[in-house]
Design a protein around this motif. Sequence first.
Motif, PDB file in Angstrom:
ATOM      1  N   THR A 220     -60.526 -36.220  68.619  1.00  0.00           N
ATOM      2  CA  THR A 220     -59.844 -36.327  67.345  1.00  0.00           C
ATOM      3  C   THR A 220     -59.185 -37.686  67.214  1.00  0.00           C
ATOM      4  O   THR A 220     -58.561 -38.171  68.150  1.00  0.00           O
ATOM      5  CB  THR A 220     -58.770 -35.226  67.227  1.00  0.00           C
ATOM      6  OG1 THR A 220     -59.406 -33.967  67.343  1.00  0.00           O
ATOM      7  CG2 THR A 220     -58.037 -35.318  65.910  1.00  0.00           C
ATOM      8  N   ILE A 221     -59.331 -38.301  66.047  1.00  0.00           N
ATOM      9  CA  ILE A 221     -58.671 -39.566  65.733  1.00  0.00           C
ATOM     10  C   ILE A 221     -57.841 -39.328  64.481  1.00  0.00           C
ATOM     11  O   ILE A 221     -58.322 -38.762  63.502  1.00  0.00           O
ATOM     12  CB  ILE A 221     -59.693 -40.688  65.479  1.00  0.00           C
ATOM     13  CG1 ILE A 221     -60.543 -40.939  66.727  1.00  0.00           C
ATOM     14  CG2 ILE A 221     -58.992 -41.965  65.047  1.00  0.00           C
ATOM     15  CD1 ILE A 221     -61.688 -41.892  66.499  1.00  0.00           C
TER      16      ILE A 221
ATOM     17  N   LEU B  17     -62.001 -48.651  62.613  1.00  0.00           N
ATOM     18  CA  LEU B  17     -61.484 -47.852  63.735  1.00  0.00           C
ATOM     19  C   LEU B  17     -62.230 -48.333  64.971  1.00  0.00           C
ATOM     20  O   LEU B  17     -63.449 -48.230  65.030  1.00  0.00           O
ATOM     21  CB  LEU B  17     -61.808 -46.363  63.546  1.00  0.00           C
ATOM     22  CG  LEU B  17     -61.109 -45.591  62.480  1.00  0.00           C
ATOM     23  CD1 LEU B  17     -61.713 -44.196  62.388  1.00  0.00           C
ATOM     24  CD2 LEU B  17     -59.642 -45.466  62.816  1.00  0.00           C
ATOM     25  N   HIS B  18     -61.531 -48.858  65.931  1.00  0.00           N
ATOM     26  CA  HIS B  18     -62.177 -49.230  67.183  1.00  0.00           C
ATOM     27  C   HIS B  18     -61.894 -48.100  68.149  1.00  0.00           C
ATOM     28  O   HIS B  18     -60.787 -47.967  68.653  1.00  0.00           O
ATOM     29  CB  HIS B  18     -61.627 -50.555  67.718  1.00  0.00           C
ATOM     30  CG  HIS B  18     -61.883 -51.695  66.785  1.00  0.00           C
ATOM     31  ND1 HIS B  18     -63.128 -52.207  66.571  1.00  0.00           N
ATOM     32  CD2 HIS B  18     -61.051 -52.393  65.979  1.00  0.00           C
ATOM     33  CE1 HIS B  18     -63.056 -53.190  65.693  1.00  0.00           C
ATOM     34  NE2 HIS B  18     -61.801 -53.320  65.314  1.00  0.00           N
ATOM     35  N   SER B  19     -62.897 -47.264  68.367  1.00  0.00           N
ATOM     36  CA  SER B  19     -62.668 -46.079  69.187  1.00  0.00           C
ATOM     37  C   SER B  19     -63.575 -46.062  70.400  1.00  0.00           C
ATOM     38  O   SER B  19     -64.696 -46.540  70.364  1.00  0.00           O
ATOM     39  CB  SER B  19     -62.902 -44.821  68.350  1.00  0.00           C
ATOM     40  OG  SER B  19     -64.256 -44.757  67.965  1.00  0.00           O
ATOM     41  N   GLN B  20     -63.052 -45.529  71.467  1.00  0.00           N
ATOM     42  CA  GLN B  20     -63.847 -45.261  72.652  1.00  0.00           C
ATOM     43  C   GLN B  20     -64.448 -43.882  72.459  1.00  0.00           C
ATOM     44  O   GLN B  20     -63.730 -42.900  72.403  1.00  0.00           O
ATOM     45  CB  GLN B  20     -62.972 -45.290  73.908  1.00  0.00           C
ATOM     46  CG  GLN B  20     -62.349 -46.637  74.193  1.00  0.00           C
ATOM     47  CD  GLN B  20     -63.395 -47.659  74.591  1.00  0.00           C
ATOM     48  OE1 GLN B  20     -64.408 -47.323  75.194  1.00  0.00           O
ATOM     49  NE2 GLN B  20     -63.162 -48.910  74.249  1.00  0.00           N
ATOM     50  N   GLN B  21     -65.757 -43.808  72.333  1.00  0.00           N
ATOM     51  CA  GLN B  21     -66.389 -42.535  72.070  1.00  0.00           C
ATOM     52  C   GLN B  21     -66.854 -41.892  73.369  1.00  0.00           C
ATOM     53  O   GLN B  21     -68.026 -41.643  73.572  1.00  0.00           O
ATOM     54  CB  GLN B  21     -67.565 -42.702  71.116  1.00  0.00           C
ATOM     55  CG  GLN B  21     -67.277 -42.140  69.766  1.00  0.00           C
ATOM     56  CD  GLN B  21     -68.505 -42.120  68.905  1.00  0.00           C
ATOM     57  OE1 GLN B  21     -69.303 -43.049  68.908  1.00  0.00           O
ATOM     58  NE2 GLN B  21     -68.660 -41.076  68.153  1.00  0.00           N
ATOM     59  N   GLU B  22     -65.910 -41.632  74.264  1.00  0.00           N
ATOM     60  CA  GLU B  22     -66.254 -40.943  75.502  1.00  0.00           C
ATOM     61  C   GLU B  22     -66.549 -39.481  75.206  1.00  0.00           C
ATOM     62  O   GLU B  22     -67.401 -38.878  75.825  1.00  0.00           O
ATOM     63  CB  GLU B  22     -65.115 -41.064  76.502  1.00  0.00           C
ATOM     64  CG  GLU B  22     -64.866 -42.500  76.919  1.00  0.00           C
ATOM     65  CD  GLU B  22     -63.568 -42.666  77.679  1.00  0.00           C
ATOM     66  OE1 GLU B  22     -62.952 -41.647  78.045  1.00  0.00           O
ATOM     67  OE2 GLU B  22     -63.182 -43.810  77.918  1.00  0.00           O
ATOM     68  N   ASN B  23     -65.807 -38.904  74.283  1.00  0.00           N
ATOM     69  CA  ASN B  23     -65.992 -37.512  73.906  1.00  0.00           C
ATOM     70  C   ASN B  23     -66.285 -37.468  72.413  1.00  0.00           C
ATOM     71  O   ASN B  23     -65.404 -37.707  71.601  1.00  0.00           O
ATOM     72  CB  ASN B  23     -64.723 -36.711  74.241  1.00  0.00           C
ATOM     73  CG  ASN B  23     -64.841 -35.255  73.878  1.00  0.00           C
ATOM     74  OD1 ASN B  23     -65.867 -34.814  73.356  1.00  0.00           O
ATOM     75  ND2 ASN B  23     -63.794 -34.505  74.136  1.00  0.00           N
ATOM     76  N   PRO B  24     -67.518 -37.129  72.016  1.00  0.00           N
ATOM     77  CA  PRO B  24     -67.862 -37.144  70.589  1.00  0.00           C
ATOM     78  C   PRO B  24     -67.055 -36.173  69.745  1.00  0.00           C
ATOM     79  O   PRO B  24     -66.968 -36.325  68.540  1.00  0.00           O
ATOM     80  CB  PRO B  24     -69.337 -36.769  70.568  1.00  0.00           C
ATOM     81  CG  PRO B  24     -69.795 -36.670  71.951  1.00  0.00           C
ATOM     82  CD  PRO B  24     -68.624 -36.774  72.860  1.00  0.00           C
TER      83      PRO B  24
END
Length: 135
Positions: A37-38, A27-34
Amino acid sequence: PQSDLCFTFQVTNPHGQVVRDPTYQSLHSQQENPSSTITVHDHITIDNPEIWTSASPLMYQVDLILTSCQDLSTELDRVSVHHGIRKIHFDPNFGFFLNDQRYKIRGFCDHDTFAVVGMAVPDRINLFRVSFFKE
């Protein structure tokens, strides 16, 4: 900052044996908000599954495991659900089938037939209705 997370679905049969080994996907996610939901999707095939029935409610456990892609052995999170495998279909001529066995579906229309009690129908009235249809 970019975070590389990996996930897998592990499936355990009703006897505790793993029937689907973990295959990790990234999963390549932008973790701007921990707390964001993905949603992840996967197709799971189980060879020769043990079928759930009301007489033998066999349940599989499905675990979603989240790890860091750099260290797959360190679990960051896990969510488990139990699931019964069954086959359901409707035939226009023969009705409802569960696991290739035909079942008759019976019911009644539950509209304001007991006007005295309104929409809050006591359980004893529903038991009366069901016993009436069983006769």
